[in-house]
Design an enzyme around this catalytic site. Structure first.
Site, PDB file in Angstrom:
ATOM      1  N   CYS A 179      -4.282   2.946  -4.274  1.00 36.24           N
ATOM      2  CA  CYS A 179      -3.254   3.386  -3.827  1.00 36.24           C
ATOM      3  C   CYS A 179      -1.762   4.848  -4.646  1.00 36.24           C
ATOM      4  O   CYS A 179      -1.921   5.778  -4.422  1.00 36.24           O
ATOM      5  CB  CYS A 179      -2.546   2.751  -2.913  1.00 36.24           C
ATOM      6  SG  CYS A 179      -1.787   1.320  -3.203  1.00 36.24           S
ATOM      7  N   HIS A 196       0.941  -1.112  -0.430  1.00 38.23           N
ATOM      8  CA  HIS A 196       0.186   0.278  -0.041  1.00 38.23           C
ATOM      9  C   HIS A 196       0.418   0.993  -0.235  1.00 38.23           C
ATOM     10  O   HIS A 196       1.600   1.682   0.751  1.00 38.23           O
ATOM     11  CB  HIS A 196      -0.919  -0.368   1.258  1.00 38.23           C
ATOM     12  CG  HIS A 196      -1.766   1.587   1.164  1.00 38.23           C
ATOM     13  ND1 HIS A 196      -2.145   1.711   0.555  1.00 38.23           N
ATOM     14  CD2 HIS A 196      -1.403   2.385   2.243  1.00 38.23           C
ATOM     15  CE1 HIS A 196      -3.238   2.860   0.632  1.00 38.23           C
ATOM     16  NE2 HIS A 196      -3.016   3.349   1.298  1.00 38.23           N
TER      17      HIS A 196
END
Length: 407
Positions: A317, A231
């Site tokens: 992301c 992420h």
């Protein structure tokens, strides 16, 4: 210009294939534009000559490749049949190269192959893979296109997947382009969170190295794209100087496109920023010019902005890091007094107001721009390498292409 038609390319040997492309003609800007015009009218010979030119590693090779890629990436009702011809020509080249060389697709073999652009990241490769039906072959092409030096890709990665994670290299290419002329913002190279086999982080190493070399650092807003483990987040760091009362304050914004980051990561980031602030506050610390630090630093301001933007875009992301960084860079250039927190908060609030369909479209368009930046990086590197080799050989650049068709 005389065009020679050669059929059954896939049956040629390596020697015969090299001889087929041995006849040359000089390429000019005027020729490229003429071929573009006739290609857009549906002339198959012009399309295939553009492909032959596009195989070159000089500036005209890149321009021919850009012409073909632009046509494919911007379809209209008038160009659908042209795009089909372009894709067919690309596939012919792909099959030709692989059948003639008898090699599997491996980028490290590319120096020994005739068509290097078909074995390395290139816009021709991007066109080729889009319509290849076999998923396994798409995944093989993806490994080459994404040049996975950091071992980020899973075996199932598909370069053309509209909802895959962006790689470190892709994010870096895009941020480098948008920050190229920025005066009030500096973008640092994307990194993982932790150093290999260590509890130390890339961020604290970067902060310590910079402050040791320049005690007044940072003068501009610093942006750090960080992969926390599958992420991406964006860390903004700014030093606010108040000359009236001789104080400084570190302001740190952690932009996260999810709704939470996790206590361990949050605590690590707080520790890093507080440690950096303490180092700044040390009155015994000397500058390289042997001047003690006299400014008083107040407690740092650390804000976690959990934007919760990925309701419909589960793998975006990295795209959000790029778009958020672009927002900060552009707004800081127009108003250097802007606060990064306000800019990032406004960006997140604005994005949430879009419908699901609008969010998909924004994400899709960004990914196209990101892909262009990434592929241009390798195209420009190829040009530089090409001309460096010519200089080494004490030869003037000669921009040439084959007069043979690909059919």
């Amino acid at each position: 210009m005389m065009v020679t038609v050669v059929s059954n390319y896939c049956q040629l040997s390596q020697t015969q294939l090299s001889q087929t492309f041995a006849e040359k003609f000089t390429v000019t800007e005027e020729l490229l534009q003429s071929l573009k015009k006739t290609a857009l009218s549906g002339d198959e010979e012009s399309i295939e000559l553009l492909h032959n030119i596009a195989l070159g590693y000089d500036e005209f090779g890149k321009k021919a490749e850009d012409i073909l890629y632009h046509i494919v990436r911007n379809p209209t009702n008038d160009t659908l049949s042209i795009i089909k011809l372009i894709k067919n020509a690309c596939l012919k080249l792909y099959n030709l190269a692989h059948t003639a060389t008898k090699h599997p697709l491996k980028s490290h073999d590319s120096d020994n192959l005739l068509f290097k652009k078909l074995f390395s990241p290139s816009k021709l490769m991007a066109i080729i893979g889009e319509d290849i039906p076999l998923i396994s072959e798409k995944q093989s092409l993806s490994k080459v296109l994404l040049n996975d030096k950091n071992n980020e890709l899973s075996d199932g990665t598909n370069f053309w997947d509209k909802n895959r994670q962006l790689t470190t290299d892709e994010i870096a290419c895009y941020l480098k382009k948008i920050a190229a002329n920025a005066k009030n913002t500096q973008v640092n190279y994307p990194t993982d969170f932790y150093l290999p086999n260590s509890n130390s982080t890339y961020l604290e190493v970067a902060l310590n190295d910079n402050i040791k070399s320049d005690p007044s650092w940072p003068k501009e807003v610093q942006l750090f794209p960080i992969n926390t483990g599958g992420h991406w987040i964006l860390v903004s760091l700014q030093k606010i100087v108040n000359e009236k009362n001789n104080t400084q304050q570190i302001k740190c914004i952690i932009f996260n496109s999810l709704r939470a980051l996790g206590h361990e990561k949050e605590n690590s980031l707080k520790r890093i920023i507080n440690s950096f602030n303490s180092f700044n506050c040390d009155p015994t610390r000397e500058t390289p010019n042997n001047k003690n630090i006299t400014d008083h630093l107040t407690e740092p301001e650390i804000i976690f902005l959990h934007a919760d933007l990925q309701q419909y875009l589960s793998q975006s992301c990295g795209a959000f890091v790029c778009m958020a960084a672009q927002e900060v860079i552009e707004q800081m250039e127009s108003n250097s007094d802007s606060a990064p927190y306000t800019l990032l908060k406004n960006y997140a609030d604005r994005f949430k107001k879009y419908s699901a369909e609008e969010q998909y479209e924004i994400d899709f368009q960004h990914r196209l721009e990101n892909r262009n930046c990434y592929l241009d990086k390798y195209g420009d590197a190829n040009i530089n390498h090409y001309y460096r080799n010519l200089e080494i050989k004490n030869s003037h650049p000669k921009n040439r292409a084959s007069s043979k068709r690909v059919s």
